[in-house]
Design a protein around this motif. Sequence first.
Motif, PDB file in Angstrom:
ATOM      1  N   ARG A 124     -23.356  20.175   0.860  1.00 24.53           N
ATOM      2  CA  ARG A 124     -22.270  19.147   1.153  1.00 24.53           C
ATOM      3  C   ARG A 124     -22.954  17.657   1.629  1.00 24.53           C
ATOM      4  O   ARG A 124     -22.191  16.830   1.537  1.00 24.53           O
ATOM      5  CB  ARG A 124     -21.194  19.629   2.523  1.00 24.53           C
ATOM      6  CG  ARG A 124     -20.316  20.832   2.027  1.00 24.53           C
ATOM      7  CD  ARG A 124     -19.703  21.377   3.133  1.00 24.53           C
ATOM      8  NE  ARG A 124     -20.656  22.177   4.018  1.00 24.53           N
ATOM      9  CZ  ARG A 124     -20.136  23.036   5.003  1.00 24.53           C
ATOM     10  NH1 ARG A 124     -18.898  23.333   5.257  1.00 24.53           N
ATOM     11  NH2 ARG A 124     -21.167  23.657   5.619  1.00 24.53           N
ATOM     12  N   ILE A 129     -23.379  16.209  -1.675  1.00 27.99           N
ATOM     13  CA  ILE A 129     -21.970  15.891  -2.295  1.00 27.99           C
ATOM     14  C   ILE A 129     -21.487  14.625  -1.545  1.00 27.99           C
ATOM     15  O   ILE A 129     -20.988  13.552  -2.238  1.00 27.99           O
ATOM     16  CB  ILE A 129     -21.180  17.101  -1.987  1.00 27.99           C
ATOM     17  CG1 ILE A 129     -21.752  18.194  -2.985  1.00 27.99           C
ATOM     18  CG2 ILE A 129     -19.716  16.623  -2.357  1.00 27.99           C
ATOM     19  CD1 ILE A 129     -20.620  19.340  -2.779  1.00 27.99           C
ATOM     20  N   ASP A 130     -21.534  14.600  -0.189  1.00 26.10           N
ATOM     21  CA  ASP A 130     -21.111  13.383   0.681  1.00 26.10           C
ATOM     22  C   ASP A 130     -21.745  12.338   0.402  1.00 26.10           C
ATOM     23  O   ASP A 130     -21.401  11.080   0.191  1.00 26.10           O
ATOM     24  CB  ASP A 130     -21.135  13.819   2.025  1.00 26.10           C
ATOM     25  CG  ASP A 130     -20.063  14.727   2.393  1.00 26.10           C
ATOM     26  OD1 ASP A 130     -18.966  14.959   1.521  1.00 26.10           O
ATOM     27  OD2 ASP A 130     -20.001  15.480   3.492  1.00 26.10           O
ATOM     28  N   ASN A 185     -17.468  14.308  -4.670  1.00 30.01           N
ATOM     29  CA  ASN A 185     -16.373  14.906  -4.680  1.00 30.01           C
ATOM     30  C   ASN A 185     -15.098  13.739  -4.721  1.00 30.01           C
ATOM     31  O   ASN A 185     -15.300  12.685  -3.927  1.00 30.01           O
ATOM     32  CB  ASN A 185     -16.195  15.549  -3.240  1.00 30.01           C
ATOM     33  CG  ASN A 185     -16.357  17.062  -3.357  1.00 30.01           C
ATOM     34  OD1 ASN A 185     -16.271  17.637  -4.367  1.00 30.01           O
ATOM     35  ND2 ASN A 185     -16.544  17.470  -2.022  1.00 30.01           N
TER      36      ASN A 185
END
Length: 154
Positions: free
Chosen positions: A17, A20-21, A26
């Motif tokens: 994550r 992804i961030d 996302n």
Amino acid sequence: LSSASHAITSSIPIDPRTVIDTFNLNPASKAFVCCPKCFSCYPLDDREGYPERCTTKSTPDAATCNRLLRHTRTIRGRRFVYPARRYLYHDMKQWIGRLLCRDGMEDILDRELPTTPDESVHDILETQLFHQFLGPDGKQFFRPGGGRYVFSLC
């Protein structure tokens, strides 16, 4: 490991994550709990939470839907509560923006409409409707390089 190798490996995030961030992988979306019976939606990220049962009435005089909006599952002695059905909403402008930012996508979408030599149609864009569709200026609406897109709900 050498100190340089250790520095490199320790800088790699353990949790995906983080990547992804960091790289904005996302798309922005809003999550809802959706009633499995009547499809009413309740914000999932609301601080107050969502009701245990659906509170929607199809008409003012109708009975409340009352379907359970939560499921419970016990895994290894631990109890988990989760939405009966989730619905993710993506903002259309952001979705199109992300689509067009993909490498080569704009060129693919702005190509000429396909044609077929015979009467068979393999793609809706091959139909006469799209080739003869006129815009408000009276000219062919779908023309090469115009960035004109069509969306459909099937």
